[in-house]
Structures are given as C-alpha cells and as structure tokens.
Design a protein around this motif. Structure first.
Motif, mmCIF file in Angstrom:
data_model
loop_
_atom_site.group_PDB
_atom_site.id
_atom_site.type_symbol
_atom_site.label_atom_id
_atom_site.label_comp_id
_atom_site.label_asym_id
_atom_site.label_seq_id
_atom_site.Cartn_x
_atom_site.Cartn_y
_atom_site.Cartn_z
ATOM 1 N N ALA A 22 39.047 69.012 53.704
ATOM 2 C CA ALA A 22 39.296 70.465 53.653
ATOM 3 C C ALA A 22 40.779 70.753 53.871
ATOM 4 C CB ALA A 22 38.454 71.189 54.707
ATOM 5 N N TRP A 23 41.404 69.981 54.761
ATOM 6 C CA TRP A 23 42.815 70.248 55.044
ATOM 7 C C TRP A 23 43.706 69.795 53.891
ATOM 8 C CZ3 TRP A 23 44.848 73.794 57.651
ATOM 9 C CH2 TRP A 23 46.225 73.777 57.933
ATOM 10 N N GLU A 24 43.359 68.668 53.287
ATOM 11 C CA GLU A 24 44.131 68.180 52.132
ATOM 12 C C GLU A 24 44.087 69.225 51.010
ATOM 13 O OE1 GLU A 24 42.720 64.361 50.764
ATOM 14 O OE2 GLU A 24 44.159 64.281 49.106
ATOM 15 N N ILE A 25 42.900 69.766 50.780
ATOM 16 C CA ILE A 25 42.741 70.793 49.742
ATOM 17 C C ILE A 25 43.502 72.064 50.140
ATOM 18 C CG2 ILE A 25 41.034 72.319 48.639
ATOM 19 C CD1 ILE A 25 39.060 69.812 48.904
ATOM 20 N N SER A 26 43.431 72.419 51.431
ATOM 21 C CA SER A 26 44.140 73.621 51.912
ATOM 22 C C SER A 26 45.636 73.500 51.688
ATOM 23 C CB SER A 26 43.887 73.829 53.415
ATOM 24 O OG SER A 26 42.517 74.036 53.660
ATOM 25 N N LEU A 27 46.188 72.306 51.971
ATOM 26 C CA LEU A 27 47.637 72.114 51.813
ATOM 27 C C LEU A 27 48.047 72.231 50.341
ATOM 28 C CD1 LEU A 27 48.383 69.184 54.309
ATOM 29 C CD2 LEU A 27 49.029 71.600 54.559
ATOM 30 N N ALA A 28 47.223 71.655 49.475
ATOM 31 C CA ALA A 28 47.544 71.727 48.042
ATOM 32 C C ALA A 28 47.498 73.178 47.562
ATOM 33 C CB ALA A 28 46.556 70.865 47.249
ATOM 34 N N ALA A 29 46.474 73.898 47.988
ATOM 35 C CA ALA A 29 46.343 75.299 47.559
ATOM 36 C C ALA A 29 47.456 76.147 48.159
ATOM 37 C CB ALA A 29 44.971 75.841 47.963
ATOM 38 N N ALA A 30 47.816 75.852 49.419
ATOM 39 C CA ALA A 30 48.870 76.627 50.079
ATOM 40 C C ALA A 30 50.204 76.424 49.366
ATOM 41 C CB ALA A 30 48.979 76.227 51.544
ATOM 42 N N ALA A 31 50.461 75.182 48.936
ATOM 43 C CA ALA A 31 51.708 74.914 48.208
ATOM 44 C C ALA A 31 51.724 75.717 46.906
ATOM 45 C CB ALA A 31 51.838 73.419 47.926
ATOM 46 N N ALA A 32 50.572 75.779 46.250
ATOM 47 C CA ALA A 32 50.490 76.527 44.988
ATOM 48 C C ALA A 32 50.678 78.024 45.203
ATOM 49 C CB ALA A 32 49.146 76.245 44.316
ATOM 50 N N GLU A 343 38.062 66.104 42.727
ATOM 51 C CA GLU A 343 37.706 67.075 41.685
ATOM 52 C C GLU A 343 38.236 68.468 42.046
ATOM 53 O OE1 GLU A 343 36.747 64.850 39.173
ATOM 54 O OE2 GLU A 343 35.157 66.275 38.653
ATOM 55 N N ILE A 344 38.137 68.837 43.309
ATOM 56 C CA ILE A 344 38.633 70.165 43.718
ATOM 57 C C ILE A 344 40.164 70.190 43.660
ATOM 58 C CG2 ILE A 344 38.710 71.858 45.616
ATOM 59 C CD1 ILE A 344 35.939 70.734 46.508
ATOM 60 N N LEU A 345 40.786 69.090 44.074
ATOM 61 C CA LEU A 345 42.254 69.018 43.995
ATOM 62 C C LEU A 345 42.729 69.140 42.541
ATOM 63 C CD1 LEU A 345 42.961 66.186 46.600
ATOM 64 C CD2 LEU A 345 43.705 68.586 46.779
ATOM 65 N N PHE A 346 41.966 68.496 41.652
ATOM 66 C CA PHE A 346 42.291 68.559 40.232
ATOM 67 C C PHE A 346 42.241 70.011 39.746
ATOM 68 C CE2 PHE A 346 40.483 68.838 35.919
ATOM 69 C CZ PHE A 346 41.465 68.188 35.192
ATOM 70 N N GLU A 347 41.239 70.757 40.191
ATOM 71 C CA GLU A 347 41.114 72.157 39.775
ATOM 72 C C GLU A 347 42.245 73.009 40.337
ATOM 73 O OE1 GLU A 347 39.304 73.460 37.556
ATOM 74 O OE2 GLU A 347 37.925 71.807 37.166
ATOM 75 N N ILE A 348 42.724 72.663 41.535
ATOM 76 C CA ILE A 348 43.828 73.444 42.104
ATOM 77 C C ILE A 348 45.126 73.179 41.340
ATOM 78 C CG2 ILE A 348 45.356 73.589 44.147
ATOM 79 C CD1 ILE A 348 42.733 73.439 45.797
ATOM 80 N N ALA A 349 45.296 71.925 40.907
ATOM 81 C CA ALA A 349 46.522 71.552 40.208
ATOM 82 C C ALA A 349 46.583 72.132 38.798
ATOM 83 C CB ALA A 349 46.636 70.035 40.157
ATOM 84 N N ARG A 350 45.436 72.505 38.265
ATOM 85 C CA ARG A 350 45.329 72.942 36.883
ATOM 86 C C ARG A 350 46.009 74.290 36.650
ATOM 87 N NH1 ARG A 350 40.692 73.448 33.211
ATOM 88 N NH2 ARG A 350 39.337 74.328 34.788
#
Ligand code: IPM
Ligand code: MN
Length: 350
Positions: A22-32, A343-350
């Motif tokens: 959850a935190w890894e995904i949060s950091l990626a989304a926060a950067a975006a 898969e969720i990280l991939f969707e955030i990067a898209r």
C-alpha cells in the motif's frame, strides 16, 4: 506542496506485506500528483510484545499524536500472544484513546471482481460505532475455575456516543443515495437498543431529505445477502457493525477487498486506516495476501487528509487493474501480493 506525515504500523503476519504494498503504491501515486509523503514505521506487534512486554511503548499514543494519520496492517498472532492481549494493547487502545468513533467500511464490488452473489451492483457503506457499545470493556470475571464462575461483559450506550455516530450516518447518507439503515436488536434488547431506535427517530427530523429505516440485525444480515442493492449506508453498534462488515467483505469478493477508516470526525486526533482483514498467520510470507484492502484504506486516508486527487488516483488504479481481471486475490489464486501490486503500479504509471 502538501507534506503529509504518516505513521505506519505494519503489525503482524500479512499486515507487513500489505502495508508495504500500500505504501509503495501511495508513493508512486503521490509522485504523480505532486504530493510529498513521509512515513515513520513503528515495529509494534506481537514480536515487539515478546521482546519488550508490551505491544507499544508507554508513550506510544503521544508519539502517534504527532502524525497526520496512521496506516495499520493487522494485529494478532495468537500462537505468540493471546489475541485479547495484543488487540487491547494496540488496535482497540488506539481506537479508544484517540476517540476514533466512526469506523467506516465501504463494501463495493469493484469492476471485474467476481463476488459470491448474483447481484451485480453492490455499493454499501457500513458505519460502525467504534468506541463503546459491546466493546466498552465494562465487566469482570469472578470465581474463576469454579462451578460458580461468572463472567459479565456489559454493553455501554451513551447519548453522546449514540447520537454522534447516528449523526455521522445521516450526514454520510446525505452525501450518497440518501438512504440510511439503522441497525439494532430492539425486539430483544429493550434498554440500549430501544434507546438507539429512539435517538434515530429524534435525529431523523433534522434530516428530512434522508430516508431512514430501522432494521433488526438478523434481518439486515439476510438482506445484505439477498438484496444488497436495496442498501446504501448502514449504521450499527460496535459488535453489530463488526459482524455486518464481514458480511459486507464477503459479498464484495472477500476480506482482501475490504478497506476501513477509523475516523475522529472532530479532527483532534490522527485517524487510523486499516484493512478489515486480520493478520492471517497461515498465509503470512507466502506472497498470497491481497494488498487491495490495505491500498484502498490508504486511499481513504488521503481522502480524509483532503488529498482528493491522490485518493482518486489510487482508487481508480485499483479499479482499472481489477477490471483487467486481477481482482481475485484469494490465497488459492495465482495472483499474489507482488503481482497485484505491480498491476496497480502499472495503472498509476499509465
Ligand atoms: C475488525 C476486527 C477487530 C474488531 C478485532 C481484531 C478486535 O475484527 O477490525 O473488524 O473486532 O474490531
Ligand atoms: Mn471484524
């Protein structure tokens, strides 16, 4: 730029894996989204209890108070520490000491997720009283081990406690489909539950735009399975809400999808966000836990902290990943924690 300080308590078992995801995904989304996040991880858990004799340090509550919010994984490993000790020493203690009186649990069937029911549209929000009721802790046990042994566990319902959670229910329903189900067992429990029904009726005059119905807990348990599409917001006491939210989790595809927020609506204390599921020692460290419940809980945390774009980014990425068919994170599925996370990280990067 917003700078949010989060306290992370991974806890026990799969709590460690799902909070990391959850935190890894949060950091990626926060950067975006251009949001700055920082976290401090606290190793408070059953292992910590074995090392130190307590689930958290004496000043643990004061330490947590310095953060904007708390992200918690799961607490409990009964083979190491008895559940009543670990839960009262940490999870239930934080809920009570911070007066996190509204436990909010969304039960929404995400696109692409196969639930056990035929109903296609499930979107129920369970609001559970989180500080008193059946979890008041009032009671005792005497004449231990004898034939005369007595155990008393008293439910405590206060006007303040009942009124504020019902008000939260009405306010929440007002922002959704304006349908509130208030849950009791007033046909059998004629003091506390009739009181709850009375307060529901009193408050309803202040919310004429919300359609409120009172249900007995047994009847609404059946309704959640038979006709979930007829329900919008459910408000219930601590134990009833606990049980109903496991039904809610089941009908949304399983506990791996059920997120929750323990909220102090006054904003005086940090609120705490955690998946509904437990620590699941049997599947710990096997890459088998579904990280969606914890990730969705993190999204609720950002929503609560006013970071709507960040919350939406995470939530929509979960939805898109699920609709591509990954939303089957049960232990026997071939989709593990890492796979779903990527898969969720991939969707955030898209
Ligand atoms: C939950 C859990 C907890 C509760 C337990 C672990 C004490 O079941 O958050 O739903 O009953 O509140
Ligand atoms: Mn529960």
């Amino acid at each position: 730029m917003a700078d949010l300080k989060i306290a992370i308590i991974p806890g026990d078992g799969i709590g460690v894996e799902v909070t990391a995801a959850a935190w890894e995904i949060s950091l990626a989304a926060a950067a975006a989204c251009g949001v700055k996040l920082s976290a401090t991880t606290f190793p408070w858990s059953c292992d910590h209890y074995i090392e130190t004799g307590s689930m958290m340090p004496a000043d643990g509550i004061e330490t947590l108070r310095r953060y904007d919010a708390i992200l918690l994984g799961a607490i409990g490993w009964p083979a190491k520490v008895s559940d009543d000790v670990s839960l009262h020493g940490l999870l239930l203690r934080i809920r009570k000491e911070f007066d996190l009186y509204a436990n909010v649990r969304p039960h929404k069937l995400l696109p692409g997720v196969q639930g056990p029911l035929r109903a296609g549209n499930i979107d129920v929000l369970c609001i559970r009283e989180n500080t008193e009721g059946e979890y008041s802790g009032a009671g005792g046990r005497v004449h231990r081990g004898t034939a005369e042994e007595v155990a008393v566990e008293t439910s405590v319902f206060t006007r303040n406690g009942v009124e504020r959670i019902l008000r939260y229910g009405f306010e929440t329903a007002r922002k959704r489909r304006k349908l509130l189900a208030s849950v009791t067992k007033s046909n059998a429990q004629r003091h506390s539950m009739v009181f709850w029904d009375d307060v529901t009726r009193e408050l309803s005059t202040e919310y004429p735009d919300v359609e409120v119905r009172s249900y007995h807990v047994d009847a609404i348990a059946a309704r959640m399975i038979m006709f979930p599409e007829t329900l919008d917001v459910i408000v219930a006491s601590n134990l009833f809400g606990d049980i109903l939210s496991d039904i809610g989790a089941a009908i949304q595809g399983g506990l791996g999808f059920a997120a929750s927020a323990n909220i102090d609506p006054t904003g005086r204390s940090p609120s705490m966000f955690e998946p509904v599921h437990g620590s699941a020692p049997d599947i710990a460290d096997k890459d088998a836990a579904n990280p969606i419940a914890a990730t969705w809980s993190a999204a609720m945390m950002f929503e609560h902290l006013g970071q709507t774009e960040l919350a939406t980014t995470i939530f929509e990425a979960i939805g898109r990943a699920c609709s591509r068919g990954i939303g089957v994170g049960s232990p026997d599925s071939r989709y593990g924690t890492r796979h779903i996370t990527s898969e969720i990280l991939f969707e955030i990067a898209r």
